[in-house]
Design a protein around this motif. Structure first.
Motif, PDB file in Angstrom:
ATOM      1  N   GLN A  71       0.856  -1.185   0.000  1.00  0.00           N
ATOM      2  CA  GLN A  71       0.000   0.000   0.000  1.00  0.00           C
ATOM      3  C   GLN A  71       0.897   1.242   0.000  1.00  0.00           C
ATOM      4  OE1 GLN A  71      -3.671  -0.262   0.268  1.00  0.00           O
ATOM      5  NE2 GLN A  71      -2.979  -2.272  -0.388  1.00  0.00           N
ATOM      6  N   LEU A  72       0.566   2.200  -0.846  1.00  0.00           N
ATOM      7  CA  LEU A  72       1.326   3.440  -0.941  1.00  0.00           C
ATOM      8  C   LEU A  72       0.366   4.604  -0.728  1.00  0.00           C
ATOM      9  CD1 LEU A  72       4.146   4.628  -1.632  1.00  0.00           C
ATOM     10  CD2 LEU A  72       3.365   4.749  -4.011  1.00  0.00           C
ATOM     11  N   ARG A  73       0.531   5.313   0.366  1.00  0.00           N
ATOM     12  CA  ARG A  73      -0.303   6.473   0.668  1.00  0.00           C
ATOM     13  C   ARG A  73       0.356   7.692   0.020  1.00  0.00           C
ATOM     14  NH1 ARG A  73      -5.355   8.178   1.533  1.00  0.00           N
ATOM     15  NH2 ARG A  73      -5.311  10.204   2.531  1.00  0.00           N
ATOM     16  N   VAL A  74      -0.342   8.294  -0.927  1.00  0.00           N
ATOM     17  CA  VAL A  74       0.159   9.447  -1.677  1.00  0.00           C
ATOM     18  C   VAL A  74      -0.648  10.668  -1.251  1.00  0.00           C
ATOM     19  CG1 VAL A  74       0.569  10.393  -3.978  1.00  0.00           C
ATOM     20  CG2 VAL A  74       0.734   7.926  -3.609  1.00  0.00           C
ATOM     21  N   THR A  75       0.046  11.718  -0.818  1.00  0.00           N
ATOM     22  CA  THR A  75      -0.625  12.900  -0.299  1.00  0.00           C
ATOM     23  C   THR A  75      -0.102  14.156  -0.987  1.00  0.00           C
ATOM     24  OG1 THR A  75      -0.823  11.826   1.854  1.00  0.00           O
ATOM     25  CG2 THR A  75      -1.136  14.207   1.811  1.00  0.00           C
ATOM     26  N   GLY A  76      -1.018  15.058  -1.276  1.00  0.00           N
ATOM     27  CA  GLY A  76      -0.664  16.360  -1.818  1.00  0.00           C
ATOM     28  C   GLY A  76      -1.193  17.437  -0.896  1.00  0.00           C
ATOM     29  N   CYS A  77      -0.377  18.451  -0.632  1.00  0.00           N
ATOM     30  CA  CYS A  77      -0.779  19.548   0.253  1.00  0.00           C
ATOM     31  C   CYS A  77      -0.581  20.873  -0.467  1.00  0.00           C
ATOM     32  CB  CYS A  77       0.047  19.550   1.533  1.00  0.00           C
ATOM     33  SG  CYS A  77      -0.182  18.087   2.559  1.00  0.00           S
ATOM     34  N   LYS A  78      -1.606  21.665  -0.444  1.00  0.00           N
ATOM     35  CA  LYS A  78      -1.566  23.027  -0.987  1.00  0.00           C
ATOM     36  C   LYS A  78      -1.846  23.936   0.198  1.00  0.00           C
ATOM     37  CE  LYS A  78      -1.478  25.519  -4.843  1.00  0.00           C
ATOM     38  NZ  LYS A  78      -0.440  25.492  -5.814  1.00  0.00           N
ATOM     39  N   GLY A  79      -0.788  24.586   0.696  1.00  0.00           N
ATOM     40  CA  GLY A  79      -0.939  25.345   1.933  1.00  0.00           C
ATOM     41  C   GLY A  79      -1.205  24.380   3.070  1.00  0.00           C
TER      42      GLY A  79
ATOM     43  N   THR B 236      -4.779   6.091  -1.149  1.00  0.00           N
ATOM     44  CA  THR B 236      -3.946   4.924  -0.897  1.00  0.00           C
ATOM     45  C   THR B 236      -3.991   4.058  -2.140  1.00  0.00           C
ATOM     46  OG1 THR B 236      -4.389   5.008   1.473  1.00  0.00           O
ATOM     47  CG2 THR B 236      -3.585   2.922   0.582  1.00  0.00           C
ATOM     48  N   TRP B 237      -2.820   3.824  -2.714  1.00  0.00           N
ATOM     49  CA  TRP B 237      -2.694   3.013  -3.929  1.00  0.00           C
ATOM     50  C   TRP B 237      -2.274   1.601  -3.550  1.00  0.00           C
ATOM     51  CZ3 TRP B 237       0.820   6.768  -7.196  1.00  0.00           C
ATOM     52  CH2 TRP B 237       0.130   7.948  -7.449  1.00  0.00           C
ATOM     53  N   THR B 238      -2.614   0.646  -4.417  1.00  0.00           N
ATOM     54  CA  THR B 238      -2.272  -0.757  -4.221  1.00  0.00           C
ATOM     55  C   THR B 238      -1.295  -1.201  -5.286  1.00  0.00           C
ATOM     56  OG1 THR B 238      -4.495  -1.135  -3.336  1.00  0.00           O
ATOM     57  CG2 THR B 238      -3.249  -3.083  -4.025  1.00  0.00           C
ATOM     58  N   ARG B 239      -0.283  -1.949  -4.863  1.00  0.00           N
ATOM     59  CA  ARG B 239       0.732  -2.418  -5.820  1.00  0.00           C
ATOM     60  C   ARG B 239       0.117  -3.421  -6.793  1.00  0.00           C
ATOM     61  NH1 ARG B 239       6.199  -2.224  -5.718  1.00  0.00           N
ATOM     62  NH2 ARG B 239       6.323  -1.825  -3.479  1.00  0.00           N
ATOM     63  N   VAL B 240       0.372  -3.194  -8.088  1.00  0.00           N
ATOM     64  CA  VAL B 240      -0.020  -4.137  -9.133  1.00  0.00           C
ATOM     65  C   VAL B 240       1.140  -5.096  -9.376  1.00  0.00           C
ATOM     66  CG1 VAL B 240      -0.705  -4.375 -11.558  1.00  0.00           C
ATOM     67  CG2 VAL B 240      -1.589  -2.474 -10.186  1.00  0.00           C
TER      68      VAL B 240
END
Length: 122
Positions: free
Chosen positions: A102-110, A117-121
């Motif tokens: 599992q890869l938790r990808v986060t983007g923050c603007k201010g 959460t992405w899953t490995r293929v």
């Protein structure tokens, strides 16, 4: 063994490199993101997109770089990168955290942050 070979070992074994499947977005589309090394950092490219039934769809985002310049911070954490959020047409500060497949990808603007959460293929 050369010093270069010793230093390259950990870089080659980067655990976040691979193919990842996103969660459905607000349009119910799922994407496959290829995470690769771009120099000494990580980047991710949208390889394919699928509708809710799993059928391939063509979107303007397929082939685009989704995030770039992510640095390994150790312990499965990545940061100091940039992510492009296609649905909002904005860039934001990017971070990721790897936990198994599992890869938790986060983007923050201010101070506003959102992620998936992405899953490995593979």
């Amino acid at each position: 063994m050369s010093i270069g070979a010793l230093c390259a070992g950990p870089l080659l074994a980067e655990p976040a490199i691979g193919l990842w499947q996103t969660q459905p977005d607000r349009k119910n589309l799922i994407s496959h993101i290829q995470v690769t090394r771009c120099g000494d950092k990580l980047c991710g490219i949208v390889l394919r997109a699928f509708d809710g039934s799993g059928k391939d769809v063509v979107t303007r985002n397929v082939g685009k770089t989704l995030f770039w310049d992510l640095e390994s911070l150790g312990g499965g954490k990545y940061g100091n990168g940039t992510v492009y959020v296609p649905l909002l047409d904005v860039t934001a500060k990017a971070s990721m955290e790897l936990r198994g497949d599992q890869l938790r990808v986060t983007g923050c603007k201010g101070k506003i942050c959102d992620g998936q959460t992405w899953t490995r293929v593979r």
